[in-house]
Motif scaffolding. Structure first.
Motif, short mmCIF file in Angstrom:
data_model
loop_
_atom_site.label_atom_id
_atom_site.label_comp_id
_atom_site.label_asym_id
_atom_site.label_seq_id
_atom_site.Cartn_x
_atom_site.Cartn_y
_atom_site.Cartn_z
N ASN A 142 0.84 -1.20 0.00
CA ASN A 142 0.00 0.00 0.00
C ASN A 142 0.87 1.25 0.00
O ASN A 142 0.53 2.25 -0.62
CB ASN A 142 -0.91 0.01 1.24
N GLY A 143 2.00 1.16 0.71
CA GLY A 143 2.88 2.31 0.74
C GLY A 143 3.52 2.60 -0.60
O GLY A 143 3.87 3.73 -0.90
N ASP A 144 3.68 1.55 -1.43
CA ASP A 144 4.31 1.72 -2.75
C ASP A 144 3.28 1.90 -3.85
O ASP A 144 3.62 1.81 -5.03
CB ASP A 144 5.16 0.49 -3.09
N ALA A 145 2.03 2.16 -3.49
CA ALA A 145 0.97 2.24 -4.51
C ALA A 145 1.22 3.35 -5.51
O ALA A 145 1.01 3.17 -6.71
CB ALA A 145 -0.39 2.47 -3.83
N ASP A 146 1.73 4.48 -5.02
CA ASP A 146 1.96 5.61 -5.94
C ASP A 146 3.01 5.27 -6.98
O ASP A 146 2.83 5.55 -8.16
CB ASP A 146 2.39 6.85 -5.15
N SER A 147 4.12 4.65 -6.53
CA SER A 147 5.17 4.31 -7.51
C SER A 147 4.69 3.25 -8.48
O SER A 147 5.04 3.28 -9.66
CB SER A 147 6.42 3.83 -6.78
N ASN A 148 3.86 2.30 -8.00
CA ASN A 148 3.33 1.28 -8.91
C ASN A 148 2.42 1.92 -9.94
O ASN A 148 2.44 1.55 -11.12
CB ASN A 148 2.56 0.22 -8.12
N ARG A 149 1.58 2.87 -9.50
CA ARG A 149 0.70 3.55 -10.45
C ARG A 149 1.52 4.30 -11.48
O ARG A 149 1.17 4.35 -12.65
CB ARG A 149 -0.22 4.51 -9.69
N GLN A 150 2.63 4.89 -11.04
CA GLN A 150 3.47 5.63 -11.98
C GLN A 150 4.07 4.69 -13.01
O GLN A 150 4.13 5.00 -14.19
CB GLN A 150 4.59 6.35 -11.21
N ASN A 151 4.51 3.48 -12.56
CA ASN A 151 5.06 2.52 -13.49
C ASN A 151 4.02 2.10 -14.52
O ASN A 151 4.31 1.96 -15.70
CB ASN A 151 5.57 1.29 -12.74
N VAL A 152 2.77 1.89 -14.06
CA VAL A 152 1.71 1.50 -14.98
C VAL A 152 1.47 2.58 -16.01
O VAL A 152 1.34 2.32 -17.21
CB VAL A 152 0.41 1.19 -14.20
N SER A 153 1.42 3.86 -15.55
CA SER A 153 1.16 4.94 -16.49
C SER A 153 2.32 5.11 -17.46
O SER A 153 2.11 5.40 -18.64
CB SER A 153 0.92 6.24 -15.73
N GLU A 154 3.57 4.92 -16.99
CA GLU A 154 4.70 5.09 -17.88
C GLU A 154 4.82 3.92 -18.85
O GLU A 154 5.49 4.04 -19.87
CB GLU A 154 5.98 5.25 -17.06
N CYS A 155 4.22 2.78 -18.54
CA CYS A 155 4.27 1.63 -19.44
C CYS A 155 3.06 1.58 -20.36
O CYS A 155 2.82 0.58 -21.02
CB CYS A 155 4.37 0.34 -18.63
N LYS A 156 2.28 2.65 -20.39
CA LYS A 156 1.16 2.72 -21.31
C LYS A 156 1.67 2.81 -22.74
O LYS A 156 2.63 3.53 -23.03
CB LYS A 156 0.31 3.95 -20.98
N VAL A 157 1.03 2.09 -23.65
CA VAL A 157 1.41 2.10 -25.05
C VAL A 157 0.67 3.24 -25.76
O VAL A 157 -0.53 3.40 -25.59
CB VAL A 157 1.09 0.75 -25.71
N TRP A 158 1.41 4.03 -26.56
CA TRP A 158 0.85 5.19 -27.23
C TRP A 158 0.89 4.98 -28.74
O TRP A 158 1.74 4.28 -29.26
CB TRP A 158 1.67 6.45 -26.90
N ARG A 159 -0.05 5.64 -29.42
CA ARG A 159 -0.04 5.64 -30.88
C ARG A 159 1.18 6.42 -31.37
O ARG A 159 1.46 7.52 -30.88
CB ARG A 159 -1.32 6.31 -31.39
N ASN A 160 1.93 5.87 -32.30
CA ASN A 160 3.09 6.55 -32.86
C ASN A 160 2.63 7.75 -33.69
O ASN A 160 1.95 7.57 -34.69
CB ASN A 160 3.89 5.57 -33.72
N PRO A 161 2.99 8.98 -33.30
CA PRO A 161 2.51 10.16 -34.05
C PRO A 161 2.97 10.18 -35.50
O PRO A 161 2.34 10.80 -36.35
CB PRO A 161 3.11 11.34 -33.27
N LEU A 162 4.10 9.51 -35.81
CA LEU A 162 4.66 9.55 -37.16
C LEU A 162 4.57 8.18 -37.84
O LEU A 162 5.40 7.87 -38.70
CB LEU A 162 6.12 10.00 -37.09
N ASN A 163 3.56 7.38 -37.44
CA ASN A 163 3.50 6.02 -37.99
C ASN A 163 3.35 6.03 -39.51
O ASN A 163 2.72 6.91 -40.10
CB ASN A 163 2.35 5.25 -37.35
N LEU A 164 3.95 5.03 -40.13
CA LEU A 164 3.98 4.94 -41.58
C LEU A 164 2.66 4.43 -42.14
O LEU A 164 1.77 4.01 -41.39
CB LEU A 164 5.13 4.01 -42.01
N PHE A 165 2.55 4.43 -43.46
CA PHE A 165 1.36 3.92 -44.14
C PHE A 165 1.55 2.42 -44.42
O PHE A 165 2.59 2.01 -44.94
CB PHE A 165 1.14 4.67 -45.46
#
Length: 511
Positions: free
Chosen positions: A77-100
């Motif tokens: 419970n004490g490490d919940a904030d750091s775990n949440r941060q890891n989850v958010s930083e490991c989120k997959v994003w759409r590549n803004p410059l993705n190819l066709f």
């Protein structure tokens, strides 16, 4: 006592050299198989199988700490904030410059015979398309109903056929988008289809804009039509950039950002930054960075490394490591080095691609921030901009490794950013093709059991070879080794025999 010694000597004398050859050969084979399995498991999962089994199964049996104990619950419970941060930083994003897919990714497949996109990456794209290009009221219009099914299709030919079927019924913007992305074999063809989609998409957007406040259904339609229009205009700007009309692309991107300032999720500013760098319009690049390189906004490799490039540009043409070591760094050089350290801390995988120490591949359609996939996507488009600035890569080469002396180790906390997430390797292996060697940070050291089994395998193989070549000599050595090994036991038994009465010792030996 003498009976025990004589029986041991008799047993050793009965062992032939063939026995020693078989023993050492079998030991070498078994340890070699264990070594191969351990190495394969480490390369695939990044950990030792024996260590994992020991920690997961043997430690609880031997009285280790129970994961369900209240102490661990409190600490978790004490490490919940750091775990949440890891989850958010490991989120997959759409590549803004993705190819066709049709004009670029498929051409790579035709030439090399290798698939540049993974199933996981394409599945994420399918989910994005369903989220942005469909809504609950699509079943009311036949063309949209067909496209709603088309985005769920796994077979590319089935998707393309469905798009053509939708266009036969009526003009459909999403159908034209699909054909531009997947069927068009050149950027010129894709641009033509996107212009067709733009005409239809603008009409739908204007109609839904007038009706958006008439109910939830109309609001959902307007949201979908907004996403479609933004997507089309952005891809048209990317077509212009790829076809050499960079100033036109910059104007289209600026207009798009003014028209839809709240849609920051698309990261259109990263497309704008790349186009401005191509024009070498560094003042405008700095203005965009001033707006988006903010502490409250999520960072990216494009933001951090572009800021470093601008700082490096001011000093890189005259930078010399020998001169800097003699006189020390000037204020401008210090700012440039700090900007490079900041960028490397955010994504430590990028420098090897910029310095061409690692080969580039086509970037995926999705990226993991701070991961290898983001590094590939950044370097694929921005390597040319670093090469264009004289001395920038030399400055990067001289200073980037100094970042790791500033970051606390182990990586419990970062220096300028949150600690580097531990989940990047697993996600990058899903996003990047099998033929690419995923960059891992921090570099994992070989587990003890791999080193141990490698040593054991080599040692037993050497013993087997020596025993086969010099059987009699190795037999003498083996007998001497076993005698030395059992000498402490013989000494203890002699002491016990001298202390205990002979009648009691006789009864114990009979037992």
């Amino acid at each position: 006592m003498f009976g025990t010694e004589s029986s041991l000597s008799m047993f050793l004398n009965t062992l032939t050299p063939k026995f020693y050859v078989a023993l050492t050969g079998t030991s070498s084979l078994i340890s070699g198989l264990i070594l191969i399995f351990e190495w394969w498991y480490f390369r695939k999962y990044g950990t030792s199988f024996i260590e994992q089994v020991s920690v997961s199964h043997l430690r609880p049996l031997l009285g280790g700490v129970d994961n369900s104990s209240p102490i661990n619950s409190n600490s978790s419970n004490g490490d919940a904030d750091s775990n949440r941060q890891n989850v958010s930083e490991c989120k997959v994003w759409r590549n803004p410059l993705n190819l066709f897919r049709g004009a670029e990714y498929n051409r790579y497949t035709w030439v090399t015979g290798r698939e540049p996109l993974t199933y996981y990456d394409m599945n994420l794209s399918a989910q994005d398309h369903q989220t942005f290009f469909t809504c609950d009221s699509d079943h009311l219009r036949p063309a949209d109903a067909i496209m709603q099914k088309a985005w769920r299709e796994r077979n590319p030919q089935a998707r393309i056929s469905a798009a053509h079927e939708s266009l036969e019924l009526e003009d459909c913007a999403t159908a034209s988008i699909l054909l531009a992305e997947e069927e068009a074999t050149t950027i010129v063809e894709a641009e033509k289809l996107f212009k067709q989609a733009l005409k239809t998409g603008e009409g739908c957007y204007r109609r839904s804009q007038q009706l958006q406040h008439h109910g939830a259904q109309y609001e959902a339609q307007h949201r979908r039509d907004t996403n479609v229009l933004v997507y089309i205009k952005r891809r048209l700007a990317m077509c212009s950039r790829k076809l050499g009309r960079t100033r036109e692309a910059v104007k289209m991107l600026r207009d798009l950002m003014k028209e839809f300032p709240l849609l920051s999720m698309f990261n259109i500013h990263e497309n704008l930054l790349e186009s401005l760098l191509e024009l070498q319009n560094y003042a405008d690049v700095q203005a965009v960075l001033a707006k988006y390189d903010d502490i409250s906004l999520p960072k990216s490799a494009t933001i951090c490394y572009t800021a470093a490039l601008l700082k490096a540009r001011a000093v890189s043409d005259k930078f010399s490591p020998e001169a800097a070591s003699r006189r020390g760094l000037s204020t401008a050089e210090m700012n440039a080095v700090e900007a490079i350290h900041r960028a490397v801390e955010f994504n430590p995988h990028v420098p090897k691609y910029l310095l061409e120490m690692k080969s580039l591949i086509l970037p995926p359609e999705h990226i993991l921030k701070r991961g290898d996939s983001e590094a590939i996507a950044y370097a694929f488009f921005h390597l040319q901009h670093w090469k264009r600035v004289e001395g920038a890569l030399n400055l990067l080469h001289c200073t980037w490794e100094g970042t790791f002396r500033m970051i606390p180790y182990p990586l419990e906390k970062g220096h300028l950013f949150y600690p580097y997430p531990i989940c990047t390797e697993t996600a990058d292996r899903e996003l990047l093709p099998m033929f690419h060697e995923v960059s891992v940070y921090p570099k994992k050291e070989l587990p003890f059991f791999i080193l141990f089994t490698a040593g054991l395998c080599s040692f037993t193989a050497m013993l087997a070879l020596l025993t086969h070549q010099f059987p009699e000599l190795m037999g003498v050595f083996a007998k001497a080794f076993l005698s030395t090994l059992f000498a402490p036991l013989n000494f203890i038994m002699e002491k016990v025999e001298s202390i205990l009465p002979s009648s009691l010792w006789h009864q114990l030996t009979r037992i």
